[in-house]
Design an enzyme around this catalytic site. Structure first.
Site, PDB file in Angstrom:
ATOM      1  N   VAL A  79     -45.109 -87.909  50.667  1.00 13.40           N
ATOM      2  CA  VAL A  79     -46.132 -86.897  50.106  1.00 13.40           C
ATOM      3  C   VAL A  79     -45.265 -85.690  49.464  1.00 13.40           C
ATOM      4  O   VAL A  79     -44.229 -85.109  50.417  1.00 13.40           O
ATOM      5  CB  VAL A  79     -47.052 -86.347  51.316  1.00 13.40           C
ATOM      6  CG1 VAL A  79     -47.785 -85.395  50.474  1.00 13.40           C
ATOM      7  CG2 VAL A  79     -47.865 -87.652  51.588  1.00 13.40           C
ATOM      8  N   ALA A 127     -41.851 -81.783  50.895  1.00 12.47           N
ATOM      9  CA  ALA A 127     -42.290 -83.004  51.129  1.00 12.47           C
ATOM     10  C   ALA A 127     -42.306 -83.618  52.620  1.00 12.47           C
ATOM     11  O   ALA A 127     -41.646 -82.903  53.209  1.00 12.47           O
ATOM     12  CB  ALA A 127     -41.316 -83.796  50.067  1.00 12.47           C
ATOM     13  N   LYS A 128     -42.649 -84.887  52.739  1.00 14.97           N
ATOM     14  CA  LYS A 128     -42.404 -85.423  53.834  1.00 14.97           C
ATOM     15  C   LYS A 128     -42.416 -86.955  53.568  1.00 14.97           C
ATOM     16  O   LYS A 128     -43.166 -87.330  52.617  1.00 14.97           O
ATOM     17  CB  LYS A 128     -43.070 -85.110  54.881  1.00 14.97           C
ATOM     18  CG  LYS A 128     -42.937 -85.099  56.310  1.00 14.97           C
ATOM     19  CD  LYS A 128     -41.747 -84.043  56.984  1.00 14.97           C
ATOM     20  CE  LYS A 128     -41.300 -84.483  58.151  1.00 14.97           C
ATOM     21  NZ  LYS A 128     -40.488 -83.217  58.702  1.00 14.97           N
ATOM     22  N   GLY A 129     -41.861 -87.844  54.427  1.00  9.74           N
ATOM     23  CA  GLY A 129     -42.117 -89.414  54.230  1.00  9.74           C
ATOM     24  C   GLY A 129     -42.061 -89.912  55.663  1.00  9.74           C
ATOM     25  O   GLY A 129     -41.910 -89.332  56.603  1.00  9.74           O
TER      26      GLY A 129
END
Ligand code: NAD
Length: 411
Positions: A56, A101-103
């Site tokens: 995201v 962001a992050k995943g």
């Protein structure tokens, strides 16, 4: 409360004070891009297994987006979205030229072989390499990932795009990683504790600290505080918690964990106490540095510490935050408290882009400068608007993102 809802609640509270227009609220609450991908890999026994991966990207108005990559069986889109949003506010509050962001991948890395983890990581890169990059979105380690996964990630990305060490941070120190990254988050917590107590005219020697979590963040924070002469009276991990009214011997405990599979279980030189008891001790400073959601409406009234530093992400639930606020507890919020890690990640990225390597002293000095400036900004904002440090931190972050959005234009 779902993860995204609590981030949103803190955002709305600060946005109300800032009188942020509805149109901008909607923009800042809507991630720029959400990617969900299929990760189909062959397991060691020949079976085909399919996992789900997420990335995201919340906001890029202040720079490329930055955020960790989490491997955990509970990972879902809501959690990744909340953590991506949190990264936007975190990078803004410490004024790094990044967005958030992050995943994550919904797997249990402890149940997979190294080869399987490598295949999953490489397949994930195959699926998302077009939307990440050193000037777009730069992943880093998070729960369940580390330098090894970052090295695979970089290698797979470079197969498509050529030499690009700056595509991820948290790489092995000898292979374009930064010295001082491992200690950075815990050290940042220690630096902030020192600043906060200084502003409250308290001396380290008079400050009794209880610390939950003795992993990366907790152990480095404990070391820094011990070396700065705080009385660290309680420390715990998932196996056991220990207490000594005169102060624990932190170097001894660190040595013990090294010889004991990384845990405190069986530590002989202090009184064993319950996990809940540690949080509720009569101390001057409480540092939750393990899990999210450990202080809830159930135990908030029992927390005696007048000062809390949120070293973990979201250790206090919003309704507990209200109870503590009403009691007069001073809380240094996660978006500032644990930003030391992303700050040194930023230093790693800068070094990679410049093909220049800093020494440990420079990393530590620059970290101290960034954390100190951010702390002073948040402290002054809280005083000026008579709001909590959490609301003040969100106000500063939102204002910076708002300005960047407006300056950059929205056409
Ligand atoms: P880690 O896995 O290295 O350590 C976690 C620690 O918490 C371990 O000591 C573990 O035993 C302990 N723990 C787990 N469950 C517990 C329980 N029920 N009671 C008491 N202790 C328990 O993780 P970390 O990297 O130190 O991260 C800790 C927190 O800080 C997380 O919330 C993470 O999201 C946050 N954080 C970490 C970084 C970083 O740079 N590592 C940066 C920002 C935020």
């Amino acid at each position: 409360m779902k993860a995204f809802e609590s981030t949103r609640l803190y955002f709305e509270r600060a946005a109300d004070i800032l009188k942020l227009p509805e149109s901008l609220r909607k923009l800042l609450l809507t991630p720029e891009r959400e990617v969900q991908v299929q990760i189909a890999v062959e397991m060691d026994d020949g079976r085909l297994e399919t996992f789900i991966g997420y990335r995201v990207q919340h906001d890029c108005s202040r720079g490329p987006m930055k955020g960790g990559l989490r491997y955990h069986h509970d990972v879902d889109l809501d959690e990744v979205r909340a953590l991506a949003t949190l990264m936007t506010w975190k990078t803004a509050v410490v004024d790094l030229p990044y967005g958030g962001a992050k995943g994550g991948i919904a797997i249990d890395p402890r149940k997979m072989s190294v080869k399987e983890l490598e295949r999953v990581t490489r397949k994930f890169v195959d699926q998302i390499h077009d939307v990440i990059g050193p000037h777009k979105d730069i992943p880093a380690p998070d729960m369940g990932t580390g330098a090894r996964e970052m090295a695979w990630f970089r290698n797979q990305f470079e197969k498509y795009h050529g030499f690009a060490p700056a595509v991820v941070t948290g790489k092995p120190a000898e292979d374009y990683g930064a010295v001082g990254r491992e200690e950075a988050t815990g050290r940042g917590v220690g630096i902030l504790a020192y600043k906060m107590l200084g502003n409250l005219s308290r001396k380290p020697q008079q400050t009794r600290v209880a610390l939950q979590g003795f992993g990366n963040v907790g152990s480095h924070a404990a070391k820094y505080l011990y070396e700065s002469e705080y009385k660290v009276v309680a420390v715990g991990d998932h196996t056991a918690s220990f207490y000594s009214p005169t102060g624990l011997d932190i170097p001894k405990m660190l040595k013990y964990t090294l010889a004991n599979k990384g845990t405190l279980q069986g530590y002989p030189d202090a009184e064993k106490i319950g996990h809940d008891q540690l949080l509720e001790l009569d101390v001057d400073l409480l540092i939750p540095a393990a899990l999210g959601g450990v202080i809830t409406s159930q135990n908030a009234a029992k927390i005696k510490a007048p000062l809390i530093i949120e070293a973990a992400n979201a250790p206090i639930e919003p309704d507990a935050d209200e109870i503590l606020h009403a009691k007069g507890t001073t809380i240094l919020p996660d978006i500032l408290a644990n930003a030391g890690g992303v700050t040194v990640s930023y230093f790693e990225w800068v070094q990679n882009l410049q093909f220049y390597k800093w020494g440990l002293n420079r990393v530590r000095q620059e970290l101290e400068a960034v954390m100190t400036r951010a702390f002073e900004d948040v402290w002054a904002e809280a005083r000026q608007h008579k709001v909590s440090l959490r609301t003040a931190a969100y106000m500063i972050a939102i204002r910076r993102v708002q300005r960047a959005t407006e300056v950059g234009g929205m056409g």
